[in-house]
Design an enzyme around this catalytic site. Structure first.
Site, PDB file in Angstrom:
ATOM      1  N   HIS A 212      42.009  17.127  65.922  1.00  0.00           N
ATOM      2  CA  HIS A 212      42.258  16.831  64.512  1.00  0.00           C
ATOM      3  C   HIS A 212      42.880  15.455  64.315  1.00  0.00           C
ATOM      4  CE1 HIS A 212      41.144  21.013  64.034  1.00  0.00           C
ATOM      5  NE2 HIS A 212      40.698  20.576  62.882  1.00  0.00           N
ATOM      6  N   GLU A 456      32.045  29.205  63.097  1.00  0.00           N
ATOM      7  CA  GLU A 456      32.785  28.389  64.072  1.00  0.00           C
ATOM      8  C   GLU A 456      32.975  29.107  65.398  1.00  0.00           C
ATOM      9  OE1 GLU A 456      35.841  25.745  62.091  1.00  0.00           O
ATOM     10  OE2 GLU A 456      36.315  27.690  61.217  1.00  0.00           O
ATOM     11  N   ASP A 480      34.520  23.457  66.224  1.00  0.00           N
ATOM     12  CA  ASP A 480      35.028  24.678  66.855  1.00  0.00           C
ATOM     13  C   ASP A 480      33.921  25.470  67.531  1.00  0.00           C
ATOM     14  OD1 ASP A 480      37.838  24.750  66.597  1.00  0.00           O
ATOM     15  OD2 ASP A 480      37.599  24.977  64.434  1.00  0.00           O
ATOM     16  N   CYS A 527      29.440  20.955  58.688  1.00  0.00           N
ATOM     17  CA  CYS A 527      30.575  20.121  58.267  1.00  0.00           C
ATOM     18  C   CYS A 527      31.414  19.653  59.451  1.00  0.00           C
ATOM     19  CB  CYS A 527      31.440  20.839  57.245  1.00  0.00           C
ATOM     20  SG  CYS A 527      32.218  22.318  57.889  1.00  0.00           S
TER      21      CYS A 527
HETATM   22  C1  PEP Z   1      34.821  22.458  62.601  1.00  0.00           C
HETATM   23  O1  PEP Z   1      35.411  23.225  63.355  1.00  0.00           O
HETATM   24  O2  PEP Z   1      33.712  21.941  62.865  1.00  0.00           O
HETATM   25  C2  PEP Z   1      35.422  22.089  61.291  1.00  0.00           C
HETATM   26  C3  PEP Z   1      34.766  21.374  60.416  1.00  0.00           C
HETATM   27  O3  PEP Z   1      36.701  22.480  61.081  1.00  0.00           O
HETATM   28  P1  PEP Z   1      37.951  21.710  61.725  1.00  0.00           P
HETATM   29  O4  PEP Z   1      37.442  20.474  62.400  1.00  0.00           O
HETATM   30  O5  PEP Z   1      38.909  21.416  60.646  1.00  0.00           O
HETATM   31  O6  PEP Z   1      38.475  22.727  62.704  1.00  0.00           O
HETATM   32 MG    MG Z   2      37.100  24.305  62.599  1.00  0.00          MG
END
Ligand code: PEP
Ligand code: MG
Length: 588
Positions: A212, A456, A480, A527
């Site tokens: 992140h 995910e 994820d 996403c």
């Molecule tokens: C993902 O896991 O691809 C996602 C978009 O969520 P995050 O990156 O916030 O875990």
């Molecule tokens: Mg995620």
């Protein structure tokens, strides 16, 4: 001497500037530039802080001498003597003066910078006793900082400094040269503090491509490298460095020839950006007329203008957890959240906004102190995302009410992260109903929402029938999904080479999810970072994906790829990629 450090490319572009080494835990300290006329006042603030700590130690010494020899431990008074000596060390104050006067750092920043310089000198000492005095130095600096915290700076935070080109830099050594932050680690919340950043580039020792911290770095659209292992210990304060965010390399002390070469690359990148910006209003349609939706991922409502500027046709992922982080457990209440979601909607000027319910845990702790919580040895598999929300139903209903209320002001999609079990789905949906009933009882207006789930966890991708029975749309969180399919911690640079979006198992889960949604006429988007990686645009189009959500900085590059693609032709090719043993070789 020039040397390079290899890490993982995170955010594109090239930054050239002087290194600012930031020890972990120092990120909370304010970093801004002062005006030259304010230097004296800032130096006086540090002096006053130092004097206050000296007085405090004198008082302690006095109280020790009033004690009997038994209660007054000899070690304590010896320690206080050391602290006094360090406080009165000219190198501390003269160094701080240098950073304030010559570099125009604010007082706190100057103090922590000088602390880092002196700490390294202690590290290099042969004598063990002297080496250990580093801890004392940190303690006294900490006390000065604490004192200064209680005394307001008379200096207002000036705007972000001008960025110079590398050409200027070859000749120039003045105060407004760009700065590159080098740190061991930065939490996502730390990174958020740099949104209004004075930094032109970042490098951290740890972190994976989709950690992140990396994601926030990407959203800042500042060249960054993570997983640069030893960077924060081998680079020295004020060294000249180049961060090559495309190659994932950091070059320290570059020679004039290297500087010139990177200066050229920097200018090329700027030209390319200018060229791409012309595509902003061009609809994203493939050569064979397929419409593609390019959406933005945002962390805060204030990111909406950047999304619009990049030509996003909505927000595909608002990571709401960033409203919850770094608040010492003081979570935002319904009103604060409602206002934030409403601001995001208004910022998007009538375009749809997908708000994901809070996804904390793993590498997104609410607070820094819980970052390395040893009680939860594997936080990525622990109480995170929807699991945490369901374990805190009051908190969750508060968020749901805020989202529902915001939906009265525009098109809102409500997205739920990390579901795996049918039981969790039913529980989540009944809490949404409960939140609606609470608003009805209060007579508070709210709007309709489409409800979607993130895919995910492999278990979710393998239970699509159940998911599609309950949800209006799905959004594939590839970050994820890759982590959990391949058992690779996305935050751990030591296994980063195994984090493979092209693994046939990952591609199959992504492909099946897209195909099943398309078959059932339900919305589906990606996403995760894969959506913004131009290397995957054609493959995802070939798999039937028509909705991509990514950081605003990536939208125009992906749009360019969409405009050049023939989706119907890509379909057969994508099927071959899915069947390949080594799909990556077919994407090159
Ligand atoms: C993902 O896991 O691809 C996602 C978009 O969520 P995050 O990156 O916030 O875990
Ligand atoms: Mg995620």
């Amino acid at each position: 001497m020039t040397f390079s450090i290899h890490g993982i490319a995170v955010a594109r572009g090239i930054a050239i500037g002087r290194a600012v080494i930031m020890a972990s835990g120092r990120v909370d300290v304010a970093h801004y530039f002062i005006e030259p006329g304010q230097a004296e006042a800032e130096i006086a603030r540090v002096r006053a802080g130092r004097n206050a700590v000296v007085d405090e130690i004198h008082r302690l010494q006095q109280s020790i001498t009033q004690m009997g020899p038994k209660e007054a431990p000899h070690e304590l008074s010896a320690l206080l003597d050391v602290h006094l000596m360090l406080l009165q060390d000219e190198e501390l104050i003269s160094g701080v003066k240098h950073w304030i006067t010559d570099r125009l750092y604010n007082a706190e920043w100057a103090l922590t910078t000088q602390l880092d310089v002196l700490s390294r000198q202690f590290d290099d000492m042969e004598d063990e006793y002297l080496r250990e005095r580093k801890a004392d130095l940190e303690q006294v600096a900490e006390r000065i900082l604490r004192y200064m915290k209680g005394v307001q700076s008379p200096v207002s935070h000036p705007p972000v400094p001008k960025r110079k080109t590398s050409q200027d830099l070859l000749l120039d050594d003045s105060v407004d040269v760009p700065l590159v932050l080098v740190a061991h680690d930065l939490s996502p919340a730390d990174m958020l503090q740099f949104k209004q950043s004075v930094f032109a580039g970042f490098a951290t020792d740890v972190g994976g491509k989709t950690s992140h911290t990396a994601i926030v770095a990407r959203s800042l659209d500042i060249p960054s490298v993570v997983g640069a292992r030893s960077a924060s210990s081998v680079v020295r304060q004020d060294d000249w460095v180049i961060v090559d965010g495309d190659a994932g390399v950091m070059i320290v002390d570059p020679s004039p020839i290297i500087l010139a070469e990177y200066g050229f690359k920097q200018r090329q990148a700027e030209l390319e950006r200018g060229r791409l910006s012309r595509l902003r209003h061009t609809p994203a349609v493939t050569l064979d007329g397929q419409k593609v939706e390019l959406l933005a991922n945002i962390e805060l409502p204030e990111d909406a203008p950047a999304a619009l500027l990049a030509g996003a046709v909505g927000v595909g992922l608002f990571r709401s957890e960033f409203l919850f982080m770094g608040r010492n457990g003081d979570l935002p209440d319904e009103e604060e959240q409602y206002q934030a979601y409403r601001r995001a909607l208004e910022g998007m000027e009538g375009l749809p906004v997908t708000i994901r319910t809070v996804d904390v845990g793993a590498d997104k702790p609410l607070d820094k102190d819980t970052h390395h919580d040893e009680a939860h040895l594997n936080p990525a598999l622990g109480l995170r995302a929807i699991r945490w929300s369901l374990s805190e139903p009051e908190m969750f209903r508060t968020q749901l009410r805020a989202i529902l209320r915001a939906a009265a002001h525009g098109k809102v999609n409500l997205l739920v992260p990390m579901l795996a079990h049918a039981g969790e789905i039913r529980q989540t949906l009944s809490l949404i109903d409960f939140a609606r009933a609470e608003l009805d009882n209060r007579g508070t207006p709210y709007g309709p929402v489409s409800i979607g789930a993130m895919i995910e966890v492999p278990a979710a991708a393998l239970s699509l029938r159940t998911f599609l029975k309950y949800f209006d749309f799905l959004s594939i969180g590839t970050n994820d999904l890759i982590q959990y399919t391949l058992a690779i911690d996305r935050d751990d640079e030591s296994v980063a080479h195994l984090y493979d979006p092209c693994h046939p198992a990952v591609l199959k889960l992504v492909a099946d999810t897209i195909a099943e949604c398309n078959r059932q006429g339900k919305g589906v988007s990606v996403c995760g970072e894969m959506a913004g990686d131009v290397a995957f645009t054609r493959l995802l189009l070939g798999l039937g994906l028509r909705s991509f959500s990514m950081h605003p900085a990536q939208i125009l590059t992906v749009k360019q790829e969409v405009l050049r693609a023939d989706a119907s032709r890509l379909k057969a090719w994508a099927e071959q990629v899915l069947d390949a043993e080594d799909p990556a070789s077919m994407l090159a």
